[in-house]
Design a protein around this motif. Structure first.
Motif, short mmCIF file in Angstrom:
data_model
loop_
_atom_site.label_atom_id
_atom_site.label_comp_id
_atom_site.label_asym_id
_atom_site.label_seq_id
_atom_site.Cartn_x
_atom_site.Cartn_y
_atom_site.Cartn_z
N THR B 25 0.83 -1.20 0.00
CA THR B 25 0.00 0.00 0.00
C THR B 25 0.87 1.26 0.00
O THR B 25 0.61 2.21 -0.75
CB THR B 25 -0.91 0.01 1.25
OG1 THR B 25 -1.71 -1.17 1.23
CG2 THR B 25 -1.82 1.22 1.26
N ALA B 26 1.93 1.25 0.82
CA ALA B 26 2.81 2.42 0.90
C ALA B 26 3.45 2.71 -0.46
O ALA B 26 3.48 3.86 -0.91
CB ALA B 26 3.89 2.20 1.97
N VAL B 27 3.94 1.66 -1.12
CA VAL B 27 4.59 1.84 -2.42
C VAL B 27 3.57 2.35 -3.45
O VAL B 27 3.84 3.30 -4.19
CB VAL B 27 5.23 0.51 -2.91
CG1 VAL B 27 5.69 0.61 -4.35
CG2 VAL B 27 6.38 0.10 -2.00
N ARG B 28 2.39 1.75 -3.45
CA ARG B 28 1.38 2.15 -4.43
C ARG B 28 0.92 3.59 -4.22
O ARG B 28 0.86 4.39 -5.14
CB ARG B 28 0.17 1.20 -4.35
CG ARG B 28 -0.89 1.49 -5.43
CD ARG B 28 -2.08 0.56 -5.29
NE ARG B 28 -2.74 0.75 -4.01
CZ ARG B 28 -2.87 -0.19 -3.07
NH1 ARG B 28 -2.42 -1.41 -3.27
NH2 ARG B 28 -3.47 0.08 -1.92
N GLU B 29 0.66 3.93 -2.95
CA GLU B 29 0.13 5.27 -2.68
C GLU B 29 1.23 6.34 -2.82
O GLU B 29 0.93 7.46 -3.25
CB GLU B 29 -0.48 5.30 -1.27
CG GLU B 29 -1.71 4.40 -1.13
CD GLU B 29 -2.83 4.81 -2.10
OE1 GLU B 29 -3.41 5.88 -1.91
OE2 GLU B 29 -3.09 4.04 -3.06
N ALA B 30 2.45 6.01 -2.48
CA ALA B 30 3.55 6.97 -2.68
C ALA B 30 3.69 7.27 -4.17
O ALA B 30 3.88 8.43 -4.56
CB ALA B 30 4.85 6.41 -2.12
N SER B 31 3.55 6.24 -4.99
CA SER B 31 3.65 6.44 -6.44
C SER B 31 2.47 7.28 -6.94
O SER B 31 2.64 8.14 -7.82
CB SER B 31 3.66 5.08 -7.16
OG SER B 31 4.77 4.31 -6.73
N ALA B 128 7.79 -1.86 -9.07
CA ALA B 128 7.96 -1.91 -7.60
C ALA B 128 6.72 -2.49 -6.95
O ALA B 128 6.81 -3.39 -6.11
CB ALA B 128 8.25 -0.50 -7.07
N GLU B 129 5.56 -1.99 -7.34
CA GLU B 129 4.32 -2.49 -6.75
C GLU B 129 4.11 -3.97 -7.08
O GLU B 129 3.70 -4.76 -6.22
CB GLU B 129 3.15 -1.65 -7.26
CG GLU B 129 1.90 -1.79 -6.42
CD GLU B 129 0.70 -1.12 -7.08
OE1 GLU B 129 0.89 -0.06 -7.75
OE2 GLU B 129 -0.41 -1.65 -6.94
N GLY B 130 4.44 -4.32 -8.32
CA GLY B 130 4.30 -5.72 -8.74
C GLY B 130 5.21 -6.64 -7.93
O GLY B 130 4.81 -7.74 -7.52
N GLU B 156 14.50 -5.45 -14.58
CA GLU B 156 13.80 -4.38 -15.30
C GLU B 156 13.96 -3.06 -14.56
O GLU B 156 14.12 -2.00 -15.17
CB GLU B 156 12.31 -4.71 -15.51
CG GLU B 156 11.65 -3.61 -16.35
CD GLU B 156 10.18 -3.84 -16.69
OE1 GLU B 156 9.64 -4.90 -16.34
OE2 GLU B 156 9.59 -2.92 -17.29
N MET B 157 13.91 -3.11 -13.24
CA MET B 157 14.08 -1.88 -12.46
C MET B 157 15.45 -1.25 -12.73
O MET B 157 15.56 -0.03 -12.92
CB MET B 157 13.90 -2.17 -10.97
CG MET B 157 13.92 -0.93 -10.11
SD MET B 157 12.55 0.22 -10.45
CE MET B 157 11.33 -0.40 -9.28
#
Lengths: 217, 217
Positions: B25-31, B128-130, B156-157
């Motif tokens: 959630t943190a990664v997704r929402e930060a993005s 990142a989210e994946g 890929e990153m």
């Protein structure tokens, strides 16, 4: 049994202090490579990192062996686990020194850090080296008082990093975008070296006193 | 005794998977905060980090308690210590998400990432989210096969980060120095999130198979 445990624990802390000495060399030499644009010194830092990794493996094995054979509980258990965390952080400080050395190498024969902010980075390097140098004694002597001194030094590093940012973003930057990116990343690397040094120092405080200063992951 | 151990170990891995869900959630929402220049979303990420830190403390306490009371040896001991390391890395991924959110917040109402490289960062955020989303299943199911998929995504990153650097340093950069610095640091933060995700995945492989893929600190 208890005596054997404490002898082996002492040996692990001696090895950690030795590894910290290797990291101190990495930080000092990476800074020298950066400030003198010296590719050979940079190469040495990069290749010497394998020895830091090796030290980590050996210390980890010894800590696992101690946990398995001596089955410590309570404070003793926490001390061994703290040692396992310290070894990870010391290894990471070595990696960050390699990042500094790689930026230095990439810009040879130029200096990555422009003249106007050279003084800030000279000081960052001094603070980082000073923290890691003191940390070696902190670990070897398990000295909580000296550990607090290391922790306090992190504040100057944060201040220096803000200063370097202010120079880059202050509107008077007349160097390349590349130099700005180098300075931003170098500042980040030194800041992280200092963060880890503070964190290792906090773990020593915890091991000695049972207090838990804000620990970082 | 053995059964109690495995029940408690399962509970720790369930908690780790739950914590990984918080990090996702943190990664997704930060993005999202970054891509939409949304200060409220950024604030949520920053304030929710305290819950990730709390989850870390609880899982650590449970792991210590398991080590103390059950005194595992050999593979079981290594699994518990691996869990202690995973919890540190997950917490760090939360911190890195906070760093992304703080850059987003600092540039509001502007977007920190210029239009030409937006697509690269959209993809970085997806990767990142994946990775973190898959990691949750990897931890919950202790699935070494899926863990290898997460590890492979890190490539890929790295590629995306090189692409973003090429854009900034390619000579056609017509944005501010500030934007270049933001992009460099954001690239670094996403890269570190992916590195930690790979490292946690490698620890699961180790726990399940005993193999030791190149582990990071």
């Amino acid at each position: 049994m208890r005596e054997a445990f404490h002898d082996q624990l002492d040996a692990i802390f001696d090895d950690l202090a030795g590894m910290c000495g290797q990291v101190e060399t990495a930080v000092r030499e990476a800074s020298r490579a950066l400030m003198e644009a010296d590719p050979e010194v940079a190469e040495q830092v990069i290749s010497a990192d394998a020895q830091i990794d090796l030290a980590r493996e050996q210390i980890e094995e010894n800590a696992f062996s101690l946990l398995s054979l001596q089955q410590p509980v309570a404070g003793d258990l926490r001390t061994v686990v703290a040692a396992l965390r310290m070894v990870s952080e010391l290894e990471r400080m070595g990696d960050l020194s390699v990042h500094v050395a790689k930026i230095a190498r990439l810009r040879v024969p130029d200096l990555a850090v422009p003249e106007e902010i050279r003084a800030i980075f000279v000081r960052m390097a001094e603070v980082a080296e000073g923290m890691v140098g003191r940390l070696r004694t902190v670990i070897a002597e398990r000295d909580a008082g000296k550990a607090r001194v290391v922790g306090a030094m992190d504040e100057e590093m944060d201040h220096l990093r803000r200063q370097s940012f202010a120079q880059v973003l202050g509107g008077n930057w007349n160097h390349s975008v590349e130099a700005a990116v180098d300075v931003a990343l170098l500042g980040r690397y030194y800041e992280r070296i200092a963060d880890h040094a503070e964190s290792v120092a906090n773990r020593v405080i915890y091991v000695v006193t049972g207090e838990n200063p804000a620990l970082e992951g």
